[in-house]
Design an enzyme around this catalytic site. Structure first.
Site, PDB file in Angstrom:
ATOM      1  N   ASN A  14     -28.845  10.217  14.531  1.00 61.79           N
ATOM      2  CA  ASN A  14     -28.717  11.671  14.371  1.00 61.79           C
ATOM      3  C   ASN A  14     -30.002  12.187  13.724  1.00 61.79           C
ATOM      4  OD1 ASN A  14     -28.082  14.300  13.801  1.00 61.79           O
ATOM      5  ND2 ASN A  14     -26.489  13.830  12.289  1.00 61.79           N
ATOM      6  N   TRP A  15     -30.827  12.831  14.540  1.00 62.95           N
ATOM      7  CA  TRP A  15     -32.118  13.315  14.024  1.00 62.95           C
ATOM      8  C   TRP A  15     -31.987  14.598  13.191  1.00 62.95           C
ATOM      9  CZ3 TRP A  15     -37.039  12.813  17.564  1.00 62.95           C
ATOM     10  CH2 TRP A  15     -37.387  11.457  17.646  1.00 62.95           C
ATOM     11  N   LYS A  16     -30.790  15.212  13.203  1.00 63.45           N
ATOM     12  CA  LYS A  16     -30.600  16.479  12.464  1.00 63.45           C
ATOM     13  C   LYS A  16     -31.720  17.454  12.840  1.00 63.45           C
ATOM     14  CE  LYS A  16     -28.198  13.840   8.962  1.00 63.45           C
ATOM     15  NZ  LYS A  16     -27.746  13.723   7.591  1.00 63.45           N
ATOM     16  N   HIS A  95     -19.415  17.274  11.781  1.00 69.14           N
ATOM     17  CA  HIS A  95     -20.334  16.666  10.808  1.00 69.14           C
ATOM     18  C   HIS A  95     -20.228  17.442   9.491  1.00 69.14           C
ATOM     19  CE1 HIS A  95     -23.960  15.312   8.812  1.00 69.14           C
ATOM     20  NE2 HIS A  95     -23.979  14.298   9.654  1.00 69.14           N
ATOM     21  N   GLU A  97     -22.332  18.409   7.435  1.00 69.26           N
ATOM     22  CA  GLU A  97     -23.303  19.495   7.253  1.00 69.26           C
ATOM     23  C   GLU A  97     -22.844  20.748   8.000  1.00 69.26           C
ATOM     24  OE1 GLU A  97     -26.768  17.157   8.270  1.00 69.26           O
ATOM     25  OE2 GLU A  97     -26.515  16.075   6.385  1.00 69.26           O
ATOM     26  N   GLU A 168     -18.117   9.373   7.276  1.00 69.32           N
ATOM     27  CA  GLU A 168     -19.357   9.731   6.594  1.00 69.32           C
ATOM     28  C   GLU A 168     -19.032  10.382   5.249  1.00 69.32           C
ATOM     29  OE1 GLU A 168     -22.897  10.008   9.415  1.00 69.32           O
ATOM     30  OE2 GLU A 168     -22.011  11.991   9.314  1.00 69.32           O
ATOM     31  N   GLY A 174     -27.687  11.305   2.972  1.00 71.83           N
ATOM     32  CA  GLY A 174     -28.998  11.785   2.548  1.00 71.83           C
ATOM     33  C   GLY A 174     -29.269  11.588   1.069  1.00 71.83           C
ATOM     34  N   SER A 211     -26.653   6.985   4.444  1.00 72.29           N
ATOM     35  CA  SER A 211     -27.736   6.178   3.856  1.00 72.29           C
ATOM     36  C   SER A 211     -27.780   4.750   4.406  1.00 72.29           C
ATOM     37  CB  SER A 211     -27.651   6.178   2.328  1.00 72.29           C
ATOM     38  OG  SER A 211     -27.786   7.506   1.830  1.00 72.29           O
ATOM     39  N   GLY A 232     -28.777   8.655   9.952  1.00 74.70           N
ATOM     40  CA  GLY A 232     -29.556   9.880   9.815  1.00 74.70           C
ATOM     41  C   GLY A 232     -31.024   9.561   9.610  1.00 74.70           C
TER      42      GLY A 232
HETATM   43  P1  13P Z   1     -28.367   9.650   6.254  1.00 75.10           P
HETATM   44  O1  13P Z   1     -28.401   8.334   7.012  1.00 75.10           O
HETATM   45  O2  13P Z   1     -29.703  10.316   6.201  1.00 75.10           O
HETATM   46  O3  13P Z   1     -27.694   9.507   4.937  1.00 75.10           O
HETATM   47  O4  13P Z   1     -27.456  10.640   7.133  1.00 75.10           O
HETATM   48  C1  13P Z   1     -26.219  10.214   7.560  1.00 75.10           C
HETATM   49  C2  13P Z   1     -25.706  11.216   8.544  1.00 75.10           C
HETATM   50  O5  13P Z   1     -25.380  12.322   8.179  1.00 75.10           O
HETATM   51  C3  13P Z   1     -25.649  10.818   9.957  1.00 75.10           C
HETATM   52  O6  13P Z   1     -24.956  11.754  10.721  1.00 75.10           O
END
Ligand code: 13P
Length: 253
Positions: A14-16, A95, A97, A168, A174, A211, A232
């Site tokens: 997931n590149w966000k 998600h 976020e 998650e 993050g 993470s 992520g």
């Molecule tokens: P991180 O791996 O950066 O913690 O993000 C996890 C995430 O939200 C994947 O969708």
């Protein structure tokens, strides 16, 4: 020791809101030549999806979110039809976020799940508790509520076969603070039990996200109810992402 789970691990990137066309083409080339025995899913920002389609890498790709209705006055949203037009096969739904920053409620997530499934996309439902919810002992209740909200509106005819669920925990996303293998296993087992009580033996892949890095992937991957990862930050670097995949193969095949 390797654990035989009877299915290949699914490792999703997931590149966000990261990446550009140059990084994308380098990444697709690197991951496209990766060893087998693992299924990859790439979730770039929506504007990069047409370029992924053009590059036609040998792995699946999808959206990071989806509009809760088929079309209409929903500024900024990407519909199921638009994702399909870009060759997408999957989409994230719920998600944290999106739940937190864009006010996705359980009902809205359920609507997104249904619209994706009806269109033939595989919805990757994300669930997870906040730190306050964990500290007050409500972790299982929260993720159960999030999953139940979707199951209640996804009756049997919807294409749930091949479903994917991602645990998650919000406090691990993050933050560099990864959930321990024991916590992940406990939460995944609870989610699988709930799934099985509602959906019987229908196949389900349970991913962990929060993470994940090359150096913690193996310990998580060997948990019996971990079928892959939703990665992520570490997914932006192809070598790190591939190292995570490699660690998963070594412990699950
Ligand atoms: P991180 O791996 O950066 O913690 O993000 C996890 C995430 O939200 C994947 O969708």
């Amino acid at each position: 020791m390797a654990v035989n789970k009877g299915q290949r691990p699914l490792i999703a990137a997931n590149w966000k809101a990261h990446g550009d066309r140059h990084e994308l083409s380098r990444w697709c080339e690197a991951v496209g030549t990766a060893p087998g025995n693992v299924d990859y899913l790439f979730l770039p920002p929506a504007v990069l999806l047409p370029m992924v389609q053009q590059l036609a890498p040998p792995f699946a790709w999808g959206g990071q979110d989806i509009c809760p209705v088929e079309q209409g006055s929903h500024t900024g949203e990407v519909t199921a039809a638009m994702l399909l037009e870009c060759g997408a096969s999957h989409t994230l739904v719920g998600h944290s976020e999106c739940r937190n920053l864009r006010a996705d409620t359980d009902d809205r997530v359920a609507a997104k799940y249904a619209v994706a499934a009806r269109a033939g996309l595989v919805p990757v439902l994300c669930v997870g508790e906040t730190l306050a919810e964990r500290e007050s002992g409500h972790s299982e209740a929260v993720v159960s509520r999030q999953l139940a909200a979707v199951l209640a509106t996804a009756p049997p005819p919807l294409p749930l076969v091949g479903a994917v669920l991602a645990y998650e925990p919000v406090w691990a996303i993050g933050t560099g603070c990864v959930a321990s293998p024991a916590v992940v296993q406990q939460m995944h087992a609870a989610l699988r039990r709930l799934w099985q009580s509602e959906r019987g033996g229908e196949s389900l892949r349970l991913l962990y996200g929060g993470s994940v890095k090359a150096d913690n992937a193996a310990a998580l991957a060997c948990q019996p109810d971990v079928d892959g990862f939703l990665v992520g930050r570490a997914s932006l670097v192809a070598t790190e992402f591939l190292a995570i995949a490699k660690a998963s193969i070594a412990t699950t095949s």
